[in-house]
Design an enzyme around this catalytic site. Structure first.
Site, PDB file in Angstrom:
ATOM      1  N   ASP A  97       0.796  -1.234   0.000  1.00 29.02           N
ATOM      2  CA  ASP A  97       0.000   0.000   0.000  1.00 29.02           C
ATOM      3  C   ASP A  97       0.825   1.279   0.000  1.00 29.02           C
ATOM      4  OD1 ASP A  97      -2.622  -1.225   0.095  1.00 29.02           O
ATOM      5  OD2 ASP A  97      -2.011  -1.940   2.066  1.00 29.02           O
ATOM      6  N   ASP A 157      -6.719  -3.786  -5.531  1.00 26.69           N
ATOM      7  CA  ASP A 157      -6.430  -2.500  -4.892  1.00 26.69           C
ATOM      8  C   ASP A 157      -5.102  -1.905  -5.366  1.00 26.69           C
ATOM      9  OD1 ASP A 157      -7.714  -4.589  -3.482  1.00 26.69           O
ATOM     10  OD2 ASP A 157      -7.731  -3.466  -1.615  1.00 26.69           O
TER      11      ASP A 157
HETATM   12  N1  GLY Z   1      -7.499  -3.313   1.130  1.00 24.72           N
HETATM   13  C1  GLY Z   1      -7.834  -1.975   0.830  1.00 24.72           C
HETATM   14  C2  GLY Z   1      -9.288  -1.749   0.894  1.00 24.72           C
HETATM   15  O1  GLY Z   1      -9.887  -2.120   1.893  1.00 24.72           O
HETATM   16  O2  GLY Z   1      -9.850  -1.223  -0.010  1.00 24.72           O
END
Ligand code: GLY
Length: 387
Positions: free
Chosen positions: A105, A169
């Site tokens: 992330d 994501d």
């Molecule tokens: N894993 C990132 C989200 O919850 O969108």
């Protein structure tokens, strides 16, 4: 760079968006005062908690508060917002020190902190931070399967092997690599982004335009093994925030590469999303979950609205209305039914959801507000392009 706006909004819709933008500025003045030295995630009894703790400092959402601050700075020029954004940027140096704990992330975290700072103020230290993290991030690339590894094992009790897992994501994290290639004039970062994007286009996006959340690959041969429902209802279902990541992520992939296949993919996901918007305009947590319990995810609506408006920027004149009107439909439903303008309550957007099988349903979440604010500013061609 600012925010591109390459579509026409009617006078009535412009007045509506201006009114909402004014309400955002008014409310956020108070919210910023209360949260200057915090990294907000979720409100409890109207007040944000603080994720600036040793356990939560590296959480994937922790860049969004700074992202809101930089959007407000871009619109108002008020230095106070830049100072508050830099609080998170500096705290994040501790995460770089412990980079082995970071998942994929890093785009969500650093695009909205150090990279945003550099884009808006040309702060050299921020540029270095962004390039450092882009290097760490690109090391998650697995050239056997041409994908970026999503998650690590989560502590000693986690027995699930995620070495070969990629998730939708990540399409929002790869813009960090495009930025790094633009900055360094070195194609290596972009090459990783393109290879990952091509894998996602082939292995995640289904023929009907919906997207899987998780795909696992053999990390040694690159062979696709299986799919998982992840944060959605079940395998084969349609977790709406994931559809939003796919929609917006492929629009961003197009913006950074100008590869028309990516724009076509973004449009295909967008058409699937638009076709599934319920009568109410409010987005459920999964398009393929049972009707009850009626869990929503307003953050998915906000992310999709941002992606729809970016698609509108790049399609021919005669196609633009389709995307702008769908974005307006989502945003107007939220303003009418799921927004809170009480200045004593920290969040604006209500009824977001963390995951179908989590306990956190119909709650406020920092990223719901971030993407809502970005979308309203986009309608007016205001704010900064932080991706
Ligand atoms: N894993 C990132 C989200 O919850 O969108």
């Amino acid at each position: 760079m600012g925010q591109t706006k390459n579509f026409v909004l009617s006078a009535e819709n412009t007045a509506w968006a201006e009114e909402i933008a004014d309400k955002i500025l008014k409310k956020m003045e108070k919210v910023e005062e209360r949260n200057r030295e915090a990294i907000p995630y979720m409100p409890h009894d109207g007040r944000y908690n603080n994720y600036n703790t040793p356990e939560m400092r590296g959480w994937w959402t922790n860049g969004f508060w700074a992202g809101i601050m930089w959007q407000l700075y871009a619109v108002t020029g008020n230095e106070r917002y830049a100072e508050t954004a830099r609080f998170t940027e500096e705290v994040f140096d501790q995460c770089i020190e412990h980079y082995e704990r970071l998942d994929h992330d890093m785009g969500f975290m650093w695009l909205h902190t150090a990279v945003a700072d550099y884009r808006l103020t040309k702060n050299e230290k921020s540029r270095t931070r962004g390039l450092h993290v882009a290097s760490i991030f690109s090391s998650r690339f697995n050239s056997n399967g041409n994908f970026i590894r999503a998650w690590n094992t989560w502590g000693p009790n986690d027995t699930v092997d995620k070495t070969g897992w990629a998730i939708i994501d990540c399409m929002m994290n790869v813009p960090l690599l495009h930025w790094a290639s633009d900055e360094t004039h070195d194609p290596r970062f972009r090459e990783v982004a393109i290879r990952h994007t091509n894998t996602v286009m082939k292995e995640f996006i289904r023929p009907d335009g919906s997207s899987n959340h998780i795909v696992s690959f053999d990390p040694y041969t690159g062979e696709k093994i299986e799919t998982f429902g992840g944060q959605g209802y079940e395998n084969g279902s349609s977790w709406t925030r994931g559809q939003g990541w796919a929609l917006y992520g492929f629009a961003l992939a197009y913006i950074h590469t100008k590869n028309p296949e990516y724009l076509d993919t973004a449009k295909r996901v967008a058409h699937y999303f638009i076709a599934n918007i319920p009568e109410s305009g409010l987005i459920p947590i999964d398009f393929r979950a049972p009707k009850e319990p009626a869990w929503e995810d307003s953050s998915a609506a906000c992310i999709a609205a941002c992606g729809l408006l970016e698609i509108a920027n790049y399609v021919p004149e005669y196609e633009k209305d389709c995307y702008v009107n769908a974005a307006l439909r989502l945003l107007k439903a939220l303003v009418e039914k799921r927004s809170n303008w009480d200045e004593n309550v920290d969040n604006i957007i209500e009824n977001c959801g963390v995951a179908y099988h989590s306990d956190e349903h119909n709650v406020g979440l920092i990223y719901g507000d971030y993407f809502f604010i970005e979308a309203i500013f986009k309608l007016l061609g205001k704010g900064e392009f932080l991706w």
